[in-house]
Design a protein around this motif. Structure first.
Motif, PDB file in Angstrom:
ATOM      1  N   LEU A 191     -26.786  -3.767   8.960  1.00 56.15           N
ATOM      2  CA  LEU A 191     -27.927  -4.360   8.262  1.00 56.15           C
ATOM      3  C   LEU A 191     -28.042  -3.821   6.838  1.00 56.15           C
ATOM      4  O   LEU A 191     -28.198  -4.577   5.870  1.00 56.15           O
ATOM      5  CB  LEU A 191     -29.207  -4.084   9.048  1.00 56.15           C
ATOM      6  N   MET A 192     -27.958  -2.494   6.707  1.00 54.31           N
ATOM      7  CA  MET A 192     -28.088  -1.881   5.398  1.00 54.31           C
ATOM      8  C   MET A 192     -26.846  -2.115   4.534  1.00 54.31           C
ATOM      9  O   MET A 192     -26.953  -2.297   3.311  1.00 54.31           O
ATOM     10  CB  MET A 192     -28.361  -0.388   5.537  1.00 54.31           C
ATOM     11  N   SER A 193     -25.676  -2.141   5.151  1.00 53.12           N
ATOM     12  CA  SER A 193     -24.456  -2.416   4.391  1.00 53.12           C
ATOM     13  C   SER A 193     -24.499  -3.819   3.803  1.00 53.12           C
ATOM     14  O   SER A 193     -24.145  -4.037   2.631  1.00 53.12           O
ATOM     15  CB  SER A 193     -23.224  -2.261   5.290  1.00 53.12           C
ATOM     16  N   GLU A 194     -24.949  -4.759   4.583  1.00 54.00           N
ATOM     17  CA  GLU A 194     -25.057  -6.136   4.095  1.00 54.00           C
ATOM     18  C   GLU A 194     -26.062  -6.234   2.946  1.00 54.00           C
ATOM     19  O   GLU A 194     -25.855  -6.970   1.976  1.00 54.00           O
ATOM     20  CB  GLU A 194     -25.474  -7.062   5.240  1.00 54.00           C
ATOM     21  N   ALA A 195     -27.146  -5.468   3.045  1.00 55.86           N
ATOM     22  CA  ALA A 195     -28.165  -5.480   1.997  1.00 55.86           C
ATOM     23  C   ALA A 195     -27.611  -4.980   0.669  1.00 55.86           C
ATOM     24  O   ALA A 195     -28.024  -5.427  -0.404  1.00 55.86           O
ATOM     25  CB  ALA A 195     -29.359  -4.628   2.419  1.00 55.86           C
ATOM     26  N   VAL A 196     -26.664  -4.045   0.723  1.00 55.02           N
ATOM     27  CA  VAL A 196     -26.075  -3.469  -0.493  1.00 55.02           C
ATOM     28  C   VAL A 196     -25.070  -4.434  -1.136  1.00 55.02           C
ATOM     29  O   VAL A 196     -24.811  -4.360  -2.330  1.00 55.02           O
ATOM     30  CB  VAL A 196     -25.411  -2.112  -0.179  1.00 55.02           C
ATOM     31  N   ASN A 197     -24.506  -5.323  -0.321  1.00 54.95           N
ATOM     32  CA  ASN A 197     -23.495  -6.279  -0.805  1.00 54.95           C
ATOM     33  C   ASN A 197     -22.335  -5.543  -1.473  1.00 54.95           C
ATOM     34  O   ASN A 197     -22.058  -5.708  -2.671  1.00 54.95           O
ATOM     35  CB  ASN A 197     -24.127  -7.280  -1.777  1.00 54.95           C
ATOM     36  N   PRO A 198     -21.610  -4.737  -0.702  1.00 56.29           N
ATOM     37  CA  PRO A 198     -20.605  -3.860  -1.306  1.00 56.29           C
ATOM     38  C   PRO A 198     -19.289  -4.554  -1.636  1.00 56.29           C
ATOM     39  O   PRO A 198     -18.866  -5.479  -0.942  1.00 56.29           O
ATOM     40  CB  PRO A 198     -20.388  -2.811  -0.213  1.00 56.29           C
ATOM     41  N   LYS A 199     -18.645  -4.064  -2.687  1.00 58.41           N
ATOM     42  CA  LYS A 199     -17.273  -4.470  -2.968  1.00 58.41           C
ATOM     43  C   LYS A 199     -16.303  -3.618  -2.160  1.00 58.41           C
ATOM     44  O   LYS A 199     -15.204  -4.052  -1.809  1.00 58.41           O
ATOM     45  CB  LYS A 199     -16.965  -4.327  -4.458  1.00 58.41           C
ATOM     46  N   VAL A 200     -16.728  -2.372  -1.871  1.00 64.66           N
ATOM     47  CA  VAL A 200     -15.921  -1.437  -1.077  1.00 64.66           C
ATOM     48  C   VAL A 200     -16.816  -0.756  -0.055  1.00 64.66           C
ATOM     49  O   VAL A 200     -17.947  -0.373  -0.366  1.00 64.66           O
ATOM     50  CB  VAL A 200     -15.258  -0.365  -1.972  1.00 64.66           C
ATOM     51  N   GLY A 201     -16.328  -0.638   1.173  1.00 64.09           N
ATOM     52  CA  GLY A 201     -17.022   0.113   2.215  1.00 64.09           C
ATOM     53  C   GLY A 201     -16.091   1.149   2.810  1.00 64.09           C
ATOM     54  O   GLY A 201     -14.883   0.915   2.925  1.00 64.09           O
ATOM     55  N   ASP A 222     -20.470   0.557  19.008  1.00 64.43           N
ATOM     56  CA  ASP A 222     -21.229  -0.695  18.940  1.00 64.43           C
ATOM     57  C   ASP A 222     -22.107  -0.756  17.691  1.00 64.43           C
ATOM     58  O   ASP A 222     -22.341  -1.838  17.146  1.00 64.43           O
ATOM     59  CB  ASP A 222     -22.106  -0.855  20.187  1.00 64.43           C
ATOM     60  N   GLU A 223     -22.607   0.413  17.258  1.00 69.17           N
ATOM     61  CA  GLU A 223     -23.447   0.436  16.064  1.00 69.17           C
ATOM     62  C   GLU A 223     -22.629   0.248  14.783  1.00 69.17           C
ATOM     63  O   GLU A 223     -23.151  -0.228  13.782  1.00 69.17           O
ATOM     64  CB  GLU A 223     -24.227   1.761  15.991  1.00 69.17           C
ATOM     65  N   ILE A 224     -21.351   0.626  14.813  1.00 68.44           N
ATOM     66  CA  ILE A 224     -20.529   0.574  13.599  1.00 68.44           C
ATOM     67  C   ILE A 224     -19.658  -0.674  13.532  1.00 68.44           C
ATOM     68  O   ILE A 224     -19.265  -1.099  12.439  1.00 68.44           O
ATOM     69  CB  ILE A 224     -19.644   1.845  13.510  1.00 68.44           C
ATOM     70  N   LYS A 225     -19.397  -1.309  14.650  1.00 69.66           N
ATOM     71  CA  LYS A 225     -18.380  -2.366  14.674  1.00 69.66           C
ATOM     72  C   LYS A 225     -18.715  -3.575  13.806  1.00 69.66           C
ATOM     73  O   LYS A 225     -17.807  -4.314  13.396  1.00 69.66           O
ATOM     74  CB  LYS A 225     -18.120  -2.810  16.124  1.00 69.66           C
ATOM     75  N   ALA A 226     -19.991  -3.800  13.520  1.00 65.55           N
ATOM     76  CA  ALA A 226     -20.359  -4.950  12.679  1.00 65.55           C
ATOM     77  C   ALA A 226     -20.303  -4.635  11.189  1.00 65.55           C
ATOM     78  O   ALA A 226     -20.493  -5.529  10.361  1.00 65.55           O
ATOM     79  CB  ALA A 226     -21.761  -5.436  13.065  1.00 65.55           C
ATOM     80  N   VAL A 227     -20.044  -3.378  10.829  1.00 68.98           N
ATOM     81  CA  VAL A 227     -20.030  -3.000   9.413  1.00 68.98           C
ATOM     82  C   VAL A 227     -18.930  -3.726   8.628  1.00 68.98           C
ATOM     83  O   VAL A 227     -19.185  -4.239   7.533  1.00 68.98           O
ATOM     84  CB  VAL A 227     -19.920  -1.472   9.253  1.00 68.98           C
ATOM     85  N   PRO A 228     -17.680  -3.806   9.136  1.00 67.33           N
ATOM     86  CA  PRO A 228     -16.663  -4.548   8.365  1.00 67.33           C
ATOM     87  C   PRO A 228     -17.063  -5.989   8.088  1.00 67.33           C
ATOM     88  O   PRO A 228     -16.781  -6.510   6.991  1.00 67.33           O
ATOM     89  CB  PRO A 228     -15.424  -4.474   9.279  1.00 67.33           C
ATOM     90  N   GLU A 229     -17.736  -6.627   9.035  1.00 66.22           N
ATOM     91  CA  GLU A 229     -18.217  -7.989   8.807  1.00 66.22           C
ATOM     92  C   GLU A 229     -19.253  -8.009   7.689  1.00 66.22           C
ATOM     93  O   GLU A 229     -19.286  -8.927   6.858  1.00 66.22           O
ATOM     94  CB  GLU A 229     -18.816  -8.561  10.092  1.00 66.22           C
ATOM     95  N   ALA A 230     -20.124  -6.973   7.652  1.00 65.86           N
ATOM     96  CA  ALA A 230     -21.134  -6.879   6.594  1.00 65.86           C
ATOM     97  C   ALA A 230     -20.476  -6.656   5.238  1.00 65.86           C
ATOM     98  O   ALA A 230     -20.983  -7.118   4.207  1.00 65.86           O
ATOM     99  CB  ALA A 230     -22.113  -5.752   6.910  1.00 65.86           C
ATOM    100  N   ILE A 231     -19.357  -5.941   5.227  1.00 66.24           N
ATOM    101  CA  ILE A 231     -18.611  -5.710   3.975  1.00 66.24           C
ATOM    102  C   ILE A 231     -17.934  -7.005   3.523  1.00 66.24           C
ATOM    103  O   ILE A 231     -17.744  -7.238   2.325  1.00 66.24           O
ATOM    104  CB  ILE A 231     -17.583  -4.580   4.169  1.00 66.24           C
ATOM    105  N   GLY A 232     -17.619  -7.870   4.485  1.00 67.77           N
ATOM    106  CA  GLY A 232     -17.114  -9.210   4.178  1.00 67.77           C
ATOM    107  C   GLY A 232     -15.787  -9.196   3.462  1.00 67.77           C
ATOM    108  O   GLY A 232     -14.805  -8.610   3.932  1.00 67.77           O
ATOM    109  N   ASP A 233     -15.753  -9.847   2.284  1.00 68.24           N
ATOM    110  CA  ASP A 233     -14.508  -9.948   1.531  1.00 68.24           C
ATOM    111  C   ASP A 233     -14.176  -8.668   0.764  1.00 68.24           C
ATOM    112  O   ASP A 233     -13.137  -8.594   0.101  1.00 68.24           O
ATOM    113  CB  ASP A 233     -14.594 -11.120   0.545  1.00 68.24           C
ATOM    114  N   GLY A 234     -15.062  -7.684   0.801  1.00 65.13           N
ATOM    115  CA  GLY A 234     -14.781  -6.415   0.158  1.00 65.13           C
ATOM    116  C   GLY A 234     -13.693  -5.644   0.895  1.00 65.13           C
ATOM    117  O   GLY A 234     -13.254  -6.021   1.986  1.00 65.13           O
TER     118      GLY A 234
END
Length: 474
Positions: A191-201, A222-234
């Motif tokens: 949730l917070m990673s997506e809010a930051v809209n990162p170029k790099v995670g 389970d808490e971390i697995k969605a982070v790469p999706e939040a980073i998206g194209d970064g």
């Protein structure tokens, strides 16, 4: 106002428009710091707090827990009070809105994982800052600003830009697991990673901590697995040596490893050199610290900066000139050697003791003073003492501190937390000395250590004041 209510899945009490005449300033902040037109986010509020907000003429209040007469006062004053079951949605909204308004052109980085977040974040910050860029990070030596469970980071960003101008980079540390009052805030890291809209995670590792909020390594995953999706194209910097991290599905991975890697997008350590594109870019003697877990943090920071497009020479110079955060294997004394480390979970304890033992001269002793974690529950203390047992050698002398003289009621060591240490050590026939007060513990350690021995201080809040206490003792 309606968009805000919908975004935080809230219910509106009182006025359905922003209270201040000029509407919303765009700043999210705390009640004490708020000015006309700001929005305040608080985990709980009572009637007196609502009345204070009314008198300050703020735009509205967002809370998860209205206490006592908060609702009645809001209705009486016709003051806009938004009640949400998930305060993390409000803080994620605040972070996203603040970045969009105050720092829309910055390049953003997020760092999460169980261990090494603060060192990695601070090192990335240092490399960028050393290169002359305007950078803001929420990482600080006392880990005060990196939880993202309140609007502190949003306030830091708006204050920084207002005072010093546009930011080039945002480097945001995100807790891999977060909660409030022993209730898990699910999907916090994503949730917070997506809010930051990162170029790099960056994802440093996946290990156990925050017992009670999560109770298994699978829960942490389970808490971390969605982070790469939040980073998206970064670009996602992944620790290749961590089995669970390697199960994450990242769109654009960049790998780090403490062993040579046959990967195009990777930086690794061969025991003597940091290698990128088959070339040595740093030797071990040029690194600011040489413990394996710190080198892993250096690799993550280098990988992040490479992925940001920073010149390699600039990165190398930043690494060489870096000075560690307080309590990150900080050397406090030479005679005897005293190291202080914020080792507060099993992996941190084992890694720090292992690295310190490598420095121990032959036939000398390693004196380990460990602060028991107060008011964190039996489970995490059981794991911590198990890590101590696993790490013990014949060269080690163990001291425990409840640190009653330096902690507040939020970090007070309960009887069952202390007993789990005693019971486990006794069962494993490991000798130790316990002190109620940290000052007494440190006095004893210093009096018993030979000039050629090493003293290692580990633990979280209960060991934080050790450096200042040692100055008086020495």
């Amino acid at each position: 106002m309606n968009d805000l209510v919908e975004s935080v899945e809230g219910k509106l009490i009182g006025n359905d428009e922003f209270f201040s005449i000029d509407g919303f300033t765009g700043k999210f902040t705390f009640l004490n710091d708020a000015h006309t037109g700001d929005i305040v986010i608080r985990h709980w509020i009572n009637g007196a707090g609502v009345e204070m907000a009314f008198n300050k003429n703020i735009a509205c209040l967002i809370t998860q827990t209205p206490k006592e007469d908060a609702v009645e006062v809001a209705e009486k004053l016709n003051f806009p009070l938004i009640i949400t079951d998930k305060i993390e949605l409000a803080n994620a909204y605040a972070l996203s809105h603040t970045i969009e308004k105050y720092s829309p052109k910055s390049t953003n980085v997020v760092i999460t994982g169980t261990n090494g977040k603060s060192t990695t974040s601070h090192l990335i910050y240092h490399i960028l800052n050393n290169a002359g860029h305007h950078v803001l990070t929420n990482t600080d030596s006392e880990s005060e600003f990196n939880t993202l469970i309140d609007p502190m980071v949003s306030k830091l960003i708006s204050d920084e830009v207002t005072e010093k101008g546009a930011l080039d980079y945002l480097v945001i540390e995100v807790s891999e697991v977060q909660g409030w009052l022993d209730k898990l805030m699910k999907n916090h890291a994503a949730l917070m990673s997506e809010a930051v809209n990162p170029k790099v995670g960056v994802i440093t590792n996946i290990a156990m901590d925050h017992i009670g909020l999560v109770n298994s390594i699978e829960d942490v995953f389970d808490e971390i697995k969605a982070v790469p999706e939040a980073i998206g194209d970064g670009v996602t910097i992944l620790n290749h040596d961590d089995e669970l991290v390697m199960k994450l599905d990242a769109k654009n991975p960049f790998y780090t490893s403490m062993s040579p890697l046959d990967e195009e997008n990777a930086v690794c350590f061969d025991g003597e050199n940091i290698i990128y594109n088959n070339d040595s870019i740093l030797t071990v003697d040029e690194l600011p610290f040489k413990g394996n877990h710190f080198i892993q943090n250096i690799l993550s920071a280098i990988g992040a900066c490479i992925s940001l497009g920073i010149d390699l020479e600039v990165i190398v110079e930043g690494v060489k000139s870096y000075k560690a955060l307080n309590r990150r294997f900080a050397k406090l004394s030479e005679d005897p050697l005293i190291y202080d480390d914020f080792a507060h979970n099993p992996d941190g304890i084992k890694a720090t003791i292992s690295e310190t033992l490598k420095l121990l001269p032959e036939n000398q002793k390693l004196h380990v003073a460990c602060a028991i974690r107060g008011s964190r529950g039996v489970e995490i203390n059981q794991l911590n003492v198990d890590a101590l047992v696993e790490s013990m050698t014949d060269d080690m002398v163990l001291y425990l501190s409840s640190s009653n003289d330096v902690v507040n009621d939020l970090n007070f060591v309960e009887d069952d937390e202390r007993e789990v240490f005693f019971d486990t050590l006794n069962r494993n026939n490991i000798g130790y000395t316990h002190f109620d007060n940290l000052s007494d513990c440190l006095n004893e350690v210093c009096s018993k250590a030979d000039i050629n021995d090493i003293i290692l201080l580990i633990g979280a809040q209960g060991m934080d004041p050790a450096e200042s206490l040692l100055k008086d003792i020495k």
